[in-house]
Design an enzyme around this catalytic site. Structure first.
Site, PDB file in Angstrom:
ATOM      1  N   GLY A 226     -10.084-182.416 -26.156  1.00  0.00           N
ATOM      2  CA  GLY A 226     -10.088-182.956 -24.801  1.00  0.00           C
ATOM      3  C   GLY A 226      -8.968-182.394 -23.924  1.00  0.00           C
ATOM      4  N   GLY A 230      -5.115-181.017 -24.618  1.00  0.00           N
ATOM      5  CA  GLY A 230      -4.982-179.611 -24.230  1.00  0.00           C
ATOM      6  C   GLY A 230      -3.778-179.399 -23.336  1.00  0.00           C
ATOM      7  N   GLU A 247     -10.197-174.670 -25.750  1.00  0.00           N
ATOM      8  CA  GLU A 247     -11.621-174.936 -25.482  1.00  0.00           C
ATOM      9  C   GLU A 247     -11.713-176.421 -25.189  1.00  0.00           C
ATOM     10  OE1 GLU A 247     -14.028-172.804 -25.295  1.00  0.00           O
ATOM     11  OE2 GLU A 247     -13.026-171.041 -26.126  1.00  0.00           O
ATOM     12  N   GLU A 382     -16.596-186.422 -17.950  1.00  0.00           N
ATOM     13  CA  GLU A 382     -17.330-186.094 -19.166  1.00  0.00           C
ATOM     14  C   GLU A 382     -17.648-187.402 -19.891  1.00  0.00           C
ATOM     15  OE1 GLU A 382     -15.089-184.293 -22.418  1.00  0.00           O
ATOM     16  OE2 GLU A 382     -16.726-182.879 -22.707  1.00  0.00           O
TER      17      GLU A 382
HETATM   18  P1  NAD Z   1      -9.082-184.704 -28.897  1.00  0.00           P
HETATM   19  O1  NAD Z   1      -8.417-183.923 -27.818  1.00  0.00           O
HETATM   20  O2  NAD Z   1      -8.832-186.150 -28.967  1.00  0.00           O
HETATM   21  O3  NAD Z   1      -8.699-184.141 -30.328  1.00  0.00           O
HETATM   22  C1  NAD Z   1      -8.938-182.801 -30.710  1.00  0.00           C
HETATM   23  C2  NAD Z   1      -7.987-182.442 -31.829  1.00  0.00           C
HETATM   24  O4  NAD Z   1      -6.655-182.409 -31.313  1.00  0.00           O
HETATM   25  C3  NAD Z   1      -7.958-183.416 -32.989  1.00  0.00           C
HETATM   26  O5  NAD Z   1      -7.770-182.693 -34.177  1.00  0.00           O
HETATM   27  C4  NAD Z   1      -6.743-184.282 -32.662  1.00  0.00           C
HETATM   28  O6  NAD Z   1      -6.184-184.889 -33.804  1.00  0.00           O
HETATM   29  C5  NAD Z   1      -5.803-183.276 -32.048  1.00  0.00           C
HETATM   30  N1  NAD Z   1      -4.826-183.805 -31.091  1.00  0.00           N
HETATM   31  C6  NAD Z   1      -4.925-184.926 -30.340  1.00  0.00           C
HETATM   32  N2  NAD Z   1      -3.834-185.040 -29.541  1.00  0.00           N
HETATM   33  C7  NAD Z   1      -3.057-183.960 -29.787  1.00  0.00           C
HETATM   34  C8  NAD Z   1      -1.796-183.496 -29.266  1.00  0.00           C
HETATM   35  N3  NAD Z   1      -1.142-184.170 -28.332  1.00  0.00           N
HETATM   36  N4  NAD Z   1      -1.290-182.350 -29.747  1.00  0.00           N
HETATM   37  C9  NAD Z   1      -1.953-181.631 -30.669  1.00  0.00           C
HETATM   38  N5  NAD Z   1      -3.138-182.020 -31.215  1.00  0.00           N
HETATM   39  C10 NAD Z   1      -3.692-183.166 -30.766  1.00  0.00           C
HETATM   40  O7  NAD Z   1     -10.639-184.361 -28.757  1.00  0.00           O
HETATM   41  P2  NAD Z   1     -11.820-185.003 -29.574  1.00  0.00           P
HETATM   42  O8  NAD Z   1     -12.037-186.378 -29.037  1.00  0.00           O
HETATM   43  O9  NAD Z   1     -11.633-184.786 -31.028  1.00  0.00           O
HETATM   44  O10 NAD Z   1     -13.027-184.046 -29.122  1.00  0.00           O
HETATM   45  C11 NAD Z   1     -13.784-184.260 -28.005  1.00  0.00           C
HETATM   46  C12 NAD Z   1     -13.391-183.292 -26.904  1.00  0.00           C
HETATM   47  O11 NAD Z   1     -13.494-181.957 -27.384  1.00  0.00           O
HETATM   48  C13 NAD Z   1     -14.337-183.360 -25.724  1.00  0.00           C
HETATM   49  O12 NAD Z   1     -13.604-183.344 -24.530  1.00  0.00           O
HETATM   50  C14 NAD Z   1     -15.160-182.083 -25.859  1.00  0.00           C
HETATM   51  O13 NAD Z   1     -15.697-181.614 -24.661  1.00  0.00           O
HETATM   52  C15 NAD Z   1     -14.166-181.145 -26.439  1.00  0.00           C
HETATM   53  N6  NAD Z   1     -14.852-180.020 -27.093  1.00  0.00           N
HETATM   54  C16 NAD Z   1     -14.828-178.797 -26.473  1.00  0.00           C
HETATM   55  C17 NAD Z   1     -15.500-177.722 -27.046  1.00  0.00           C
HETATM   56  C18 NAD Z   1     -15.520-176.371 -26.377  1.00  0.00           C
HETATM   57  O14 NAD Z   1     -15.964-175.400 -26.992  1.00  0.00           O
HETATM   58  N7  NAD Z   1     -15.062-176.236 -25.144  1.00  0.00           N
HETATM   59  C19 NAD Z   1     -16.162-177.895 -28.265  1.00  0.00           C
HETATM   60  C20 NAD Z   1     -16.158-179.145 -28.866  1.00  0.00           C
HETATM   61  C21 NAD Z   1     -15.481-180.199 -28.260  1.00  0.00           C
END
Ligand code: NAD
Length: 488
Positions: A226, A230, A247, A382
């Site tokens: 997310g 990011g 991503e 989203e």
């Molecule tokens: P998230 O951002 O909550 O977590 C993603 C990963 O990052 C997890 O492994 C999490 O533990 C880790 N994380 C969380 N906070 C962090 C931080 N502060 N520092 C470092 N790592 C951290 O996302 P999610 O809920 O797992 O996934 C859903 C999101 O992913 C949606 O927004 C979706 O659109 C996106 N996504 C994008 C793509 C793409 O190709 N653009 C593909 C799949 C999912």
């Protein structure tokens, strides 16, 4: 019950602090696994191991050895594909058909990068005759790879294959909601004779990811997830100006013009939005339909929605599984309620399906909100669940302006029989992928990534490999002699 461990420096081990986390089945909330929950300390051990491996034997590995490794991994995935697919469905809730497709795509990804790596060669540059000037591609170093819960092993493969193929060492951190297939993948890799520290797995939450992003011993972080995480990764990366690949999310318009083949466009609109219960970064959740066919389009969708078979992903007849977590379930329901409060018309869904089997688990009916306007929050945010928001438009200029008016820019689709219009729209839409008369296809040969807030960099294709390399200009003077420089 499955128990997982961390894989660091060629050894299976428990987290330093002994952390564990119960992994729930999204279908019925039973505990399916007890996963190792690592912390910053485990991430540091893995980073140190990856550093030693990079500075040691792996640096001198040849492209032939690395291409062979990627092909071997593809073979292991193929052999274990059914087991991996079952684990993925168990953990994410997606249908077994979708998971089987994922495993095929994962093996194809490793094979694709094996081929690319094998064909790598530096370039010799034009230079004076006494000089050899070459452009060399070298690995970046230690790579921290962070993946989300919706496509756990597929997203991992998109990163691990090019990273190892280019000669880097890696630490993979899957989402702590869905670590099971990445753990199984580590078991498969542990059977190979890779030098210790080349591949490391640290399961755990945000703090493990944050350590990878902050550490000055990590040279590159590739993150899928997310926008919120990011952003914090981007800031943390400034500590040593490490390379980053992001991503992120999407708000993806699926635009249907009145001259489209209606039967096909309706059918694909459903797949665009409800594939993996809409938990796809490129989901076509923002449906935009031209005025002349809008009412009929909505009526046709309304007819199909009650017929969608919701159920356990392992049942052959199931078309849509549950969403992955309680938090996601709650968030989606709130967004739907907000949409109704904003004035959208709830045509179908917006609630947990009725019936005893749906009482436990994170079930949602496929949902259609019609008569949405571009200024509503649900047209901008989203949703990441099985929800279509439908907007009406009257001209190409209007839909282009509205579709592009989003901070995101991941994917878009256009439905029309007019090739000139298809081409104009493809060029004018500011999204990383624009499909015409199709939705969702992606493959290793084509780049994947987003414009604007949907990310930085690209995965897959040759560019996806280049992201894991540094470019070096190597200049060798074959005939050095005094030139009479300063004070001669
Ligand atoms: P998230 O951002 O909550 O977590 C993603 C990963 O990052 C997890 O492994 C999490 O533990 C880790 N994380 C969380 N906070 C962090 C931080 N502060 N520092 C470092 N790592 C951290 O996302 P999610 O809920 O797992 O996934 C859903 C999101 O992913 C949606 O927004 C979706 O659109 C996106 N996504 C994008 C793509 C793409 O190709 N653009 C593909 C799949 C999912």
């Amino acid at each position: 019950m499955i128990h997982t461990q961390l894989y660091i420096d060629g050894q299976w081990q428990a987290p330093v602090a002994g952390g564990k986390r119960a992994i729930l089945s999204p279908a019925d909330e039973t505990v399916i696994a007890e996963a190792a929950e690592g912390t910053r300390d485990d991430a540091r051990l893995a980073i140190a191991a990856a550093r030693r491996a990079f500075d040691g034997p792996w640096r001198n590995s040849t492209i032939r050895e690395r291409a062979k490794l990627l092909n071997k991994i593809a073979e292991l995935i193929d052999k274990d594909a059914e087991n991996l697919a079952r684990l993925e469905s168990l953990n994410t809730g997606k249908t077994i058909t979708e998971s089987r497709t994922d495993m095929g795509d994962i093996a194809a990804t490793f094979r694709y990068f094996a081929g690319l790596v094998a064909s790598e060669s530096g370039a010799v540059n034009e230079a004076p005759h006494h000089v050899i000037s070459r452009t060399l591609r070298e690995p970046v170093g230690v790579c921290g790879l962070i993946t989300p819960w919706n496509y756990p092993l597929l997203q991992a493969a998109w990163k691990i294959a090019p990273a190892l193929g280019a000669g880097n060492t890696v630490i993979i951190k899957p989402s702590n909601l869905t670590p099971l297939t990445t753990h199984r993948f580590a078991e498969l890799l542990a059977e190979l004779d890779l030098p210790a520290g080349v591949f490391n797995l640290v399961t755990g939450g945000a703090e493990v990811g944050a350590e990878l992003a902050e550490s000055v011993d990590v040279d590159l972080v590739s993150f899928t997830g997310g926008a919120y995480a990011g952003e914090s990764i981007m800031k943390a990366a400034t500590g040593n100006f490490k390379r980053i690949g992001l991503e992120l999310g999407g708000k993806n318009p699926n635009i249907v013009f009145a001259d489209a083949d209606l039967d096909t466009a309706v059918d694909y609109a459903l797949n665009a939005a409800f594939f993996h219960a809409g938990q796809v970064c490129s989901a076509g959740s923002r449906l935009m339909v031209e005025d002349a066919i809008y009412d009929e389009f909505i009526a046709r969708l309304a007819e199909r929605l009650p017929r969608i078979v919701i159920g356990n992903g392992f049942h052959a007849e199931t078309q849509m599984g549950p969403v992955q977590s309680a938090a996601q379930h709650e968030k989606i329901l709130k967004l739907v309620q907000m949409g109704v409060a904003e004035g959208a018309r709830l045509v179908h869904g917006g609630k947990r399906p009725a019936g005893a089997v749906y009482e436990k688990g994170f079930w949602l009916e496929p949902t259609l909100l019609a008569d949405v306007s571009a200024d509503m929050k649900i047209a901008k945010e989203e949703i990441f669940g099985p929800v279509i928001t439908a907007e009406r438009f009257t001209s190409e200029e209007e839909v282009l302006r509205l579709a592009n008016d989003t901070p995101y820019g991941l994917a878009a689709a256009v439905w029309t029989r007019d090739l000139d219009k298809a081409n104009r729209m493809s060029r004018a839409l500011r999204f990383g992928t624009v499909w015409v008369n199709d939705y969702h296809p992606y493959f290793p040969e084509a780049p994947w990534g987003g414009y604007k807030a949907s990310g930085i960099g690209r995965e897959l294709s040759r560019i996806g490999l280049d992201e894991y390399t540094e470019l070096k200009h190597s200049y060798i003077n074959l005939a050095p002699k005094p030139m009479g420089w300063f004070g001669a």
